[in-house]
Motif scaffolding. Sequence first.
Motif, PDB file in Angstrom:
ATOM      1  N   LEU A  84       0.830  -1.203   0.000  1.00 48.87           N
ATOM      2  CA  LEU A  84       0.000   0.000   0.000  1.00 48.87           C
ATOM      3  C   LEU A  84       0.872   1.264   0.000  1.00 48.87           C
ATOM      4  N   LEU A  87       2.714   1.662  -3.415  1.00 46.53           N
ATOM      5  CA  LEU A  87       1.805   2.171  -4.443  1.00 46.53           C
ATOM      6  C   LEU A  87       1.472   3.644  -4.196  1.00 46.53           C
ATOM      7  N   TRP A  88       1.215   4.011  -2.945  1.00 46.34           N
ATOM      8  CA  TRP A  88       0.858   5.395  -2.607  1.00 46.34           C
ATOM      9  C   TRP A  88       1.959   6.363  -3.060  1.00 46.34           C
ATOM     10  N   TRP A  94      -4.433   1.573  -4.450  1.00 50.83           N
ATOM     11  CA  TRP A  94      -4.262   0.113  -4.379  1.00 50.83           C
ATOM     12  C   TRP A  94      -5.336  -0.611  -5.174  1.00 50.83           C
ATOM     13  N   ALA A  97      -4.236  -0.978  -8.895  1.00 51.74           N
ATOM     14  CA  ALA A  97      -2.950  -1.604  -9.222  1.00 51.74           C
ATOM     15  C   ALA A  97      -3.124  -2.623 -10.345  1.00 51.74           C
TER      16      ALA A  97
END
Length: 182
Positions: A84, A87-88, A94, A97
Amino acid sequence: MDEWWLVFVPDPERWGPLPKYGVLGVRDLPAALDAVGLRPGDPVFVRPDFVVDAELLQFTLSPDFRNLERESRRNYAIDIRLLLSWLWRRGVPWRAATITDLRAYKEFRVDSPLNPQRIGGTKWNREAAALTQLYKHRMNARHATTLLRALLVLATNEVQRWRTITLPISTSTATRTSHQPR
């Protein structure tokens, strides 16, 4: 701030005295957590902007996650939090993705010289299991199958030399599959 927070519901004996006027605007936090269905040891995922992610809360409350042993739930939550946050920092929600994102994440975790804390195949396999469970919960069966296959290929590359394990996804009937060499 670019890190997701992970808060675990404490055991009742570890609460200690709570402020008379409540915590975070909630007068009786233990009762509020109980009303939501959270139990001691359950993780709560908090975004870097300090918002509890409702969909991740539903994942935490799902039977598949709940049936894991407490320590497995803790380990899975920590593994998911790493994805998480990764990705942030890249501006990718998320929920959005892609397989390409997950491949890049696997590359970063396992092989990238930019990662000072690279992991081996066994640790990656556990992380892939956690991510598989998250996305299996998130997506409908058709989309989950594609993502699960990608995650499993990524997981098994390190250990089984490019073999794919296809797991059945329960929609209405169970199917069985076996190892398929690539």
